[in-house]
Design an enzyme around this catalytic site. Sequence first.
Site, PDB file in Angstrom:
ATOM      1  N   LYS A  20       0.816  -1.209   0.000  1.00 38.46           N
ATOM      2  CA  LYS A  20       0.000   0.000   0.000  1.00 38.46           C
ATOM      3  C   LYS A  20       0.846   1.253   0.000  1.00 38.46           C
ATOM      4  CE  LYS A  20      -4.368  -1.596   1.916  1.00 38.46           C
ATOM      5  NZ  LYS A  20      -5.298  -1.527   3.046  1.00 38.46           N
ATOM      6  N   LYS A  34      -6.843 -14.814  -7.414  1.00 34.42           N
ATOM      7  CA  LYS A  34      -8.123 -14.717  -6.730  1.00 34.42           C
ATOM      8  C   LYS A  34      -8.897 -13.482  -7.210  1.00 34.42           C
ATOM      9  CE  LYS A  34      -9.586 -14.386  -2.075  1.00 34.42           C
ATOM     10  NZ  LYS A  34      -9.274 -14.288  -0.669  1.00 34.42           N
ATOM     11  N   LYS A  78     -11.539  -6.916  -5.952  1.00 32.31           N
ATOM     12  CA  LYS A  78     -12.069  -5.654  -6.470  1.00 32.31           C
ATOM     13  C   LYS A  78     -10.979  -4.615  -6.682  1.00 32.31           C
ATOM     14  CE  LYS A  78     -13.533  -4.084  -1.916  1.00 32.31           C
ATOM     15  NZ  LYS A  78     -14.618  -4.138  -0.958  1.00 32.31           N
TER      16      LYS A  78
END
Length: 337
Positions: free
Chosen positions: A120, A202, A205
């Site tokens: 991040k 996987k 979103k």
Amino acid sequence: MTENTVTAPKKIIFSGMQPTGYPTLGNYLGAIKNWGALQEEYDCLYCIVDMHAITVRQDPAQLRKNAKNLLALFIACGLDPEENILYMQSQYHGHAELSWILNCYTYMGELGRMTQFKEKSAKNEANINTGLFTYPVLMAADILLFGTALVPVGDDQRQHLELSRDVAMRFNNIYGDVFTVPEAYIPKSGARIMSLTEPTRKMSKSDEENSYVSLMDAPDAVIRKFKRAVTDSDMEIRYDQAEKPGISNLLEIYANACGISIDAAVAEFEGKGYGHLKTTVGEAVVGNIIEPVQGRFAEISKDAAYLDEIMKKNAQRAAQIGERVLKKVKKKVGFVV
Ligand code: TRP
């Protein structure tokens, strides 16, 4: 004569979800859909973690709306707000309080090693705030606050859960048995749904639009995404995750959407082409999941007063459980309580 049975207290399950965007079909089939069945055996808290969400800059009006929508969506997905505690993290102050205390029992080095922090901060170079760094501590607080025994988490959150365990054990070593040391909940059933465009990853979103189906996608968008799903270059419909990840994913989605076995799904498509498979899977997802969930969502969302009431009541229920642990912790560290 009435039988006097003493029932052991139920174990606590806690999970959190960020109100950033809507859950995907993968979140639904892999987690939310199966949470409803846990309420008999466990006391379950499902927390909308708006405090975690602000580690990345958010539009305030949008965040509030997303959080309320996620609550309505949880209910629309079959989670009963009386049987489960569905609430907003920011509406119970215990999360913030315990988080501060746990900060003082967590090392910089531990947090610096967190993969998600590294990822991040690489993505958000302009805003590497300390909240992003201590994100896992808040998550540990979420979990430890309620004496949580089990946490349903995906692979991406395992490292954070591991940290929660370490902090709990460290604290217990100093002060005695204050925290329950949580474990990962491995569901008995629950699908692992993969990306539609990169079926070895996987479904997420945070990937590109066409790779995932959101529970709030318009039905025609869902059909379109399935039509574009990546498959392979032969023509046989069989379940083989290693050789045929795209086809296997479609079969898995179909089986779960229809409540049938993979074998039954394979049998249904015997001799059929990929085009037919993609359309049929898309239609099953729309008819059995997207439309019913969105229909219930629309109903629930109409009643703002009902949702407000649920939020208020459930934050209070969470507080009732959390306060016991929080008081103990405050006493142990030396606060005047
Ligand atoms: N960090 C989790 C995620 O992004 C969300 C979360 C916050 C959570 N607190 C939690 C999950 C406690 C499980 C338990 O997916």
